[in-house]
Scaffold this active site. Structure first.
Site, PDB file in Angstrom:
ATOM      1  CE  LYS A  77      56.582   1.156 -13.988  1.00  0.00           C
ATOM      2  NZ  LYS A  77      55.507   2.340 -13.718  1.00  0.00           N
ATOM      3  CB  SER A 152      54.245   1.374 -17.335  1.00  0.00           C
ATOM      4  OG  SER A 152      54.072   2.082 -16.034  1.00  0.00           O
ATOM      5  CB  SER A 176      51.464   2.742 -14.600  1.00  0.00           C
ATOM      6  OG  SER A 176      51.054   2.925 -16.266  1.00  0.00           O
TER       7      SER A 176
HETATM    8  N1  GLN Z   1      49.157   3.168 -20.434  1.00  0.00           N
HETATM    9  C1  GLN Z   1      49.513   4.622 -19.850  1.00  0.00           C
HETATM   10  C2  GLN Z   1      50.146   4.810 -20.533  1.00  0.00           C
HETATM   11  O1  GLN Z   1      50.708   4.329 -21.308  1.00  0.00           O
HETATM   12  C3  GLN Z   1      49.580   5.096 -18.672  1.00  0.00           C
HETATM   13  C4  GLN Z   1      50.838   4.564 -17.835  1.00  0.00           C
HETATM   14  C5  GLN Z   1      51.778   4.773 -16.808  1.00  0.00           C
HETATM   15  O2  GLN Z   1      50.526   5.034 -16.058  1.00  0.00           O
HETATM   16  N2  GLN Z   1      52.579   4.792 -16.252  1.00  0.00           N
HETATM   17  O3  GLN Z   1      50.680   6.407 -20.834  1.00  0.00           O
END
Ligand code: GLN
Length: 487
Positions: A77, A152, A176
């Site tokens: 990532k 994400s 994410s």
């Molecule tokens: N969807 C969540 C956010 O927008 C989690 C994102 C994540 O785990 N990096 O913050």
């Protein structure tokens, strides 16, 4: 070997060890598959670097000095800094940024022998649930390219599902790893907060961020997690001082006597009926394997949304203050003085969602509002963690959906931040508590999209989650299904 790209991490490791295939052959196959960048999953590739690493692996295999995952490819990532590839965190502000060092997680996987295929698309600074907040374009879901892959870590999930890489790293701040794994029909695990080093992970919300592996099966995730975790006390002050663990060792334990807690709050009105049926069928399967189901309560599940969306932006607003045009990344071309340089740099190069979170974060931390929002949120966070401890008096692991629905259409929620936030309801509680959580594929919904089941364990009990998932996967084939485009 026509189906080389369809082999698991475990299979590839064995084939490489037995010299049935060389690391260069494996790397070449995956580099060919990612040509043209299907699904916009990759943000940086460099075949010279990849092939040089593969050649080094072949030499180690020949010399008998191979690591446990020698020659197996992985992609990272784009939140992990890497010295051989650019690191953007999905943001324009870090366009073309090169780190002088590798993140600990990246270095550990290299030490285990893994060959790096490149960097994977993600939401800007990991803020998002659909990968539509990347400054470098949305990622499409290999199961249906009109849909989002989740976020994400959307590039990671799409790349594994489409067999562009056998494995990927992800990060999980509020879901994410688990949510994109669920949306793309793969397996992913976020370990206990502190298990994996955060050194070299571009920070979003430091008290929540955690790295973890994404692959096709629990067996593969166990191999990857064993290689990436372990103390890093000098470099990450929240790194846990617990010895490295071999998560593959406990995969074969029978599920007899395992108590699986079912939180009532995870099966309420908001849960789509197709997701519910797939989860219920998976729970039946676990019962067949000897587990018993125990109803439990996580009464503050709903509060996890406001709590997370106060704490995460608060930490983000502080973490992102380092992107000021001075030390690294983008700097505005024209400005009048220092303040206007900061202002212009940040307004030009941060995306909408990132700006929104910086503003919310600065607001909830400001004098007069700190007590009303941030402090309150911290108190409720503690209660959410306590609720889990109550629940773990009655059960060994907790099971439920990862998300209320399957993957939605690209664009459907892109103008509606709240709709994105609400979809995080089932992943946020474990994140706030710092507990390990994983996602495994358990079938398909009405639209033909994958459904993921979430397993949550008590602190440091990743092995239990992987054990349950592996036993389930030995008796089912959801995790071996191929999306149409990946054959
Ligand atoms: N969807 C969540 C956010 O927008 C989690 C994102 C994540 O785990 N990096 O913050």
């Amino acid at each position: 070997m026509a189906d080389l790209h369809n082999k698991s991490v475990a299979q590839l490791a064995a084939m490489l060890k037995n010299k049935e295939v060389s690391a260069v052959e494996v790397a070449t196959r995956f580099l060919a598959r990612m040509g043209g960048n299907p699904h916009t999953a990759f943000l940086d590739v460099n075949s010279e670097v990849t092939l040089a690493q593969a050649r080094a692996s072949d030499n180690k295999i020949a010399a008998g000095t191979a690591g446990p995952l020698e020659g197996v490819p992985i992609a990272h990532k784009d939140i992990f800094v890497t010295k051989d590839f650019a690191t953007t965190a999905g943001s324009k502000i870090l366009k073309d940024y090169r780190s002088p060092f590798d993140a600990t997680v990246v270095a550990r996987l290299r030490d285990a022998g893994m060959v790096t295929l490149g960097k994977l698309n993600c939401d800007e600074f990991a803020m998002g649930s659909a990968n539509e907040n990347s400054a470098y374009g949305a990622v499409s879901n290999p199961w249906d390219t009109t849909r989002i892959p989740g976020g994400s870590s959307g590039g990671s999930a799409a790349a594994v599902a489409a067999r562009l890489t056998p494995a990927a790293t992800g990060t999980d701040t509020g879901g994410s790893i688990r949510q994109p794994a669920a949306f793309c029909g793969i397996t992913g695990i976020k370990p206990t907060y502190g298990r994996a080093s955060r050194y070299g992970m571009v920070a979003f919300a430091s008290s929540l961020d955690q790295a973890g592996p994404m692959a096709r099966s629990a067996e593969d995730c166990a191999l990857l997690l064993s290689a990436m975790c372990g103390p890093d006390l000098d470099r990450d002050s929240t790194s846990l001082n617990v010895a490295k663990e071999d998560f593959s060792r406990t995969l074969m334990q029978p599920l007899q006597g395992m108590r699986v807690g079912i939180p009532t709050e995870f099966f309420g009105q908001g849960l789509a009926s197709d997701v519910r049926s797939a989860i219920e069928a998976a729970l039946k399967q676990l019962q067949t394997l000897g587990a018993s189901l125990v109803p439990i309560a996580l009464p503050r599940t709903e509060l996890s949304i406001p709590v997370y969306y106060i704490i995460a932006p608060a930490e983000a607003s502080s973490n992102l203050s380092r992107f000021d045009g001075v030390k690294f990344g983008h700097r505005a071309k024209e400005f009048a003085d220092l303040a206007s340089m900061y202002e212009k740099t940040r307004s030009e190069a941060f995306g909408q969602e990132v700006k929104r979170r910086i503003m919310i974060g600065a607001y909830v931390l400001s004098h007069g509002y700190y007590d009303a929002y941030y402090l309150q949120a911290q108190k409720i966070r503690r209660m959410i963690a306590d609720d889990f401890q109550q629940a773990f008096n009655q059960c060994d692991v907790i099971a439920g959906p990862v998300a209320p629905t399957t993957a939605w259409k690209l664009g459907d929620k892109s103008d509606d931040p709240l709709a994105n936030y609400l979809a995080d309801i089932f992943t946020l509680p474990a994140s706030l508590a710092g507990l390990p959580g994983m996602s495994m594929p358990v079938g398909f919904g009405e639209s033909g999209m994958p459904v993921g089941m979430q397993l949550i364990g008590n602190y440091l009990q990743e092995s239990k989650l992987l054990n349950v998932a592996h036993q389930y996967q030995l008796h089912t084939n959801h995790h071996t299904q191929l999306p149409g485009g990946a054959a």
